[in-house]
Design a protein around this motif. Sequence first.
Motif, PDB file in Angstrom:
ATOM      1  N   ARG A   1      56.938  -1.349 -39.544  1.00  0.00           N
ATOM      2  CA  ARG A   1      57.731  -0.573 -40.492  1.00  0.00           C
ATOM      3  C   ARG A   1      57.228   0.865 -40.583  1.00  0.00           C
ATOM      4  NH1 ARG A   1      59.592  -3.900 -45.309  1.00  0.00           N
ATOM      5  NH2 ARG A   1      57.379  -4.335 -45.488  1.00  0.00           N
TER       6      ARG A   1
ATOM      7  N   ARG B   1      57.752  -8.340 -37.980  1.00  0.00           N
ATOM      8  CA  ARG B   1      58.941  -8.894 -38.615  1.00  0.00           C
ATOM      9  C   ARG B   1      59.586  -7.886 -39.563  1.00  0.00           C
ATOM     10  NH1 ARG B   1      59.396 -14.646 -41.660  1.00  0.00           N
ATOM     11  NH2 ARG B   1      60.766 -14.009 -43.350  1.00  0.00           N
ATOM     12  N   ALA B   2      58.766  -7.081 -40.235  1.00  0.00           N
ATOM     13  CA  ALA B   2      59.349  -6.102 -41.159  1.00  0.00           C
ATOM     14  C   ALA B   2      60.263  -5.159 -40.389  1.00  0.00           C
ATOM     15  CB  ALA B   2      58.240  -5.334 -41.878  1.00  0.00           C
TER      16      ALA B   2
ATOM     17  N   VAL C   1      61.862  -5.863 -37.545  1.00  0.00           N
ATOM     18  CA  VAL C   1      63.027  -6.635 -37.105  1.00  0.00           C
ATOM     19  C   VAL C   1      63.992  -6.876 -38.271  1.00  0.00           C
ATOM     20  CG1 VAL C   1      63.763  -8.896 -36.217  1.00  0.00           C
ATOM     21  CG2 VAL C   1      61.792  -7.733 -35.188  1.00  0.00           C
ATOM     22  N   ASP C   2      63.415  -7.203 -39.432  1.00  0.00           N
ATOM     23  CA  ASP C   2      64.272  -7.497 -40.586  1.00  0.00           C
ATOM     24  C   ASP C   2      64.917  -6.241 -41.165  1.00  0.00           C
ATOM     25  OD1 ASP C   2      63.691 -10.124 -40.292  1.00  0.00           O
ATOM     26  OD2 ASP C   2      62.463 -10.333 -42.105  1.00  0.00           O
ATOM     27  N   THR C   3      64.221  -5.114 -41.071  1.00  0.00           N
ATOM     28  CA  THR C   3      64.731  -3.892 -41.693  1.00  0.00           C
ATOM     29  C   THR C   3      65.794  -3.214 -40.840  1.00  0.00           C
ATOM     30  OG1 THR C   3      62.486  -3.603 -42.526  1.00  0.00           O
ATOM     31  CG2 THR C   3      63.983  -1.769 -42.877  1.00  0.00           C
TER      32      THR C   3
ATOM     33  N   ASP D   1      68.575  -3.305 -37.695  1.00  0.00           N
ATOM     34  CA  ASP D   1      69.412  -4.108 -36.795  1.00  0.00           C
ATOM     35  C   ASP D   1      69.158  -3.783 -35.326  1.00  0.00           C
ATOM     36  OD1 ASP D   1      70.556  -5.301 -38.918  1.00  0.00           O
ATOM     37  OD2 ASP D   1      72.364  -4.042 -38.941  1.00  0.00           O
TER      38      ASP D   1
ATOM     39  N   HIS E   1      65.333  -9.779 -32.791  1.00  0.00           N
ATOM     40  CA  HIS E   1      64.298 -10.781 -33.052  1.00  0.00           C
ATOM     41  C   HIS E   1      63.504 -11.127 -31.800  1.00  0.00           C
ATOM     42  CE1 HIS E   1      62.860 -15.004 -33.463  1.00  0.00           C
ATOM     43  NE2 HIS E   1      62.285 -14.440 -34.503  1.00  0.00           N
TER      44      HIS E   1
ATOM     45  N   GLN F   1      60.119  -9.767 -31.775  1.00  0.00           N
ATOM     46  CA  GLN F   1      59.174 -10.063 -32.866  1.00  0.00           C
ATOM     47  C   GLN F   1      57.957 -10.855 -32.407  1.00  0.00           C
ATOM     48  OE1 GLN F   1      60.848 -11.493 -36.585  1.00  0.00           O
ATOM     49  NE2 GLN F   1      59.021 -12.734 -36.933  1.00  0.00           N
TER      50      GLN F   1
ATOM     51  N   LYS G   1      63.439 -19.434 -34.241  1.00  0.00           N
ATOM     52  CA  LYS G   1      64.139 -18.828 -35.365  1.00  0.00           C
ATOM     53  C   LYS G   1      65.514 -18.304 -34.966  1.00  0.00           C
ATOM     54  CE  LYS G   1      63.928 -15.215 -38.771  1.00  0.00           C
ATOM     55  NZ  LYS G   1      63.753 -13.783 -38.813  1.00  0.00           N
TER      56      LYS G   1
ATOM     57  N   ASP H   1      68.950 -16.564 -34.432  1.00  0.00           N
ATOM     58  CA  ASP H   1      69.747 -15.845 -35.438  1.00  0.00           C
ATOM     59  C   ASP H   1      70.157 -16.766 -36.592  1.00  0.00           C
ATOM     60  OD1 ASP H   1      71.517 -17.360 -34.038  1.00  0.00           O
ATOM     61  OD2 ASP H   1      72.574 -15.676 -33.104  1.00  0.00           O
TER      62      ASP H   1
ATOM     63  N   LYS I   1      70.062 -18.181 -40.149  1.00  0.00           N
ATOM     64  CA  LYS I   1      69.561 -17.919 -41.508  1.00  0.00           C
ATOM     65  C   LYS I   1      69.534 -19.260 -42.221  1.00  0.00           C
ATOM     66  CE  LYS I   1      69.708 -13.219 -42.914  1.00  0.00           C
ATOM     67  NZ  LYS I   1      69.027 -12.879 -41.662  1.00  0.00           N
TER      68      LYS I   1
END
Lengths: 308, 245
Positions: free
Chosen positions: A195, A221-222, A224-226, A228, A232, A235, B175, B177, B179
């Motif tokens: 991040r 992960r931060a 990847v999650d933050t 688009d 993933h 990650q 994991k 995609d 959710k």
Amino acid sequence: MTETIIIAEMNGGVVAPATAELVTAALALGGAPVLVVPCTDGASADAAGFAGVSRVIAAKSPVFSSYDAAAWAEAIDGIAPAGHVVALASSRSKDLAARLAARRGLPVVQDVVSIDGGQLTSPILSGKAMQTVAVDGAAVVTVRANVMAPAAAADADVSVVDASGDLKTAVLEVVARASARLDVAEANIIVSGGRGMGEPGNFRHLEALADTIGAAVGASRAAVDTWDEIPHSMQVGQTGKTVNPNLYIAVGISGAIQHLAGMRSSKYIVAINKDADAPIFKHADYGIVATWEEALPVLSDALAGMMS
Amino acid sequence: MPNIVVLVKQVPDTNAPVSISGGAVDFSGMKMVMSPYDEFALEAALRHKEAAGGEVTAVTLGGAGADKILKDAKAIGADHIVRLDHDGWADSNAVQGALAAAIRDLGAEVVYCGKSAADTGAGSTGPGLAEHLGWASASNVLALDFGADVTATVPAEGGDARLSVSLPAVFSCDKGDLKVRKPNVKGIMQAKKATVDVRAAQVGASSVRVVSCALPPAKPEGKTFHGGAAAADVARLLREEANVL
Ligand SMILES: Cc1cc2nc3c(=O)[nH]c(=O)nc-3n(C[C@H](O)[C@H](O)[C@H](O)COP(=O)(O)OP(=O)(O)OC[C@H]3O[C@@H](n4cnc5c(N)ncnc54)[C@H](O)[C@@H]3O)c2cc1C
Ligand SMILES: Nc1ncnc2c1ncn2[C@@H]1O[C@H](COP(=O)(O)O)[C@@H](O)[C@H]1O
């Protein structure tokens, strides 16, 4: 003398260099090492000899053109002698090892990092502890890359043997990765961003560095999650990929326990972080307390100079 | 309509620090949770049911303490929860043999599990179980489509492969995609009242024995530099000291 089977690690139809490390593992387990090369063309096993390997079997079958766990295990089981089996702890070979072990009624011990007098040690609990086991009889063992010294290349007798197995899955299509860059799971050097990179566009600085040193690009992960834009598949960590490259460069990554779970076994870790108290520094061989804006250009220039 | 099994395993919370006592991991006081990838396996199983009908049975091989994660699975949407009663160590063959016997008894035709358990990190159970059962398998599954056959997306050389897998089959889930859904109030109430179907586990002998556990060897203290200019020194050390470039 009993034999120990080494399953060559294959990459794009050729024997991958990490196979040389498996020879050392096989010698540590005992038994005369026999190298099995899963291939569609017997020539793939030419020049695949290593010091200490008594014979090379090119296991030739159309099933080896793409990966199907059941067919690969059946085909290798059909042509390989009895004894211990050694394979690389890559995600594909771990899967194959588990299949083959079940097929032969043997136990499988995964991710071994040391072999000593018949005792095998592997990380457990995401690397937070090491477990040593003893095996009664033969076992299938997968060995982590970069932990055993590679055996030297040598001449060996190659026999080409036809193998066969029944496919249980069918490949409909392979969707190529957007970039030609290596996947983190396959790379020997990884440059990862977190991040702290501020915005996804800044990953281009990591990509440029990665291209100079032949590295893959990873992410926390931060990141990847933050964003688009960061998939993933990049990650690294407990819910991403487990990697153990020779060199892992973490940029703007704090070093949360779940991130460490995926990369702490890297041989060398470099961290760039502006916070001197970031936990990643406790695990770094070389820590640089600075912003990436300051440090990355210097690192990239110095490495580009060295590599040219 | 498929009879779907999802395998769930209880593991120490991945945030928990590990301590060793007497050559073994000291689990006392460690919070136990469902292994993270098993949450994705459960989600995949529930989506399969939503697409094709059938019922989802969550199965664990473990001691009475593992009832908690079965109830968690029930709260999230599993129809039935089964515990194969077993405490203590078992090697890959013994674990897979016991799970295979139970899956045959349940008459399942598709099994979802995690790509690896957070304690062993092995990733052996899915493919090994499939071999015990003589079934197809796909591992490190990133995405699924449910039709007459199941289409699974898995990593392959150079990209992601879409595999057509005919049932019966075992899918080990990454994991990807997916959710995962959270339990709702109704689910939580049902889970409270649910009873675990406890069965005898057919665990064979293990030929692997744990000798000892230890903390990982401490890494030698690293070198810390201050300021961006020091990055040039690090580049040099990577070549001259670490020998990695
Ligand atoms: C069940 C579970 C599973 C998880 N799985 C994973 C996983 O697989 N992988 C993973 O990574 N995480 C995982 N996490 C998340 C993990 O806990 C952390 O939240 C995550 O790793 C943090 O990512 P980060 O270091 O990029 O971000 P942050 O923690 O926000 O850290 C950013 C860092 O960047 C530094 N920084 C900021 N600006 C700059 C700058 N200009 N220059 C240099 N440094 C800068 C900051 O000092 C800070 O240390 C998981 C969590 C849970 C609960
Ligand atoms: N004792 C067990 N009970 C139920 N499921 C299990 C058990 N052991 C392993 N599994 C399943 O198999 C997956 C992979 O485990 P492993 O092979 O140990 O990495 C786990 O994520 C679970 O889904």
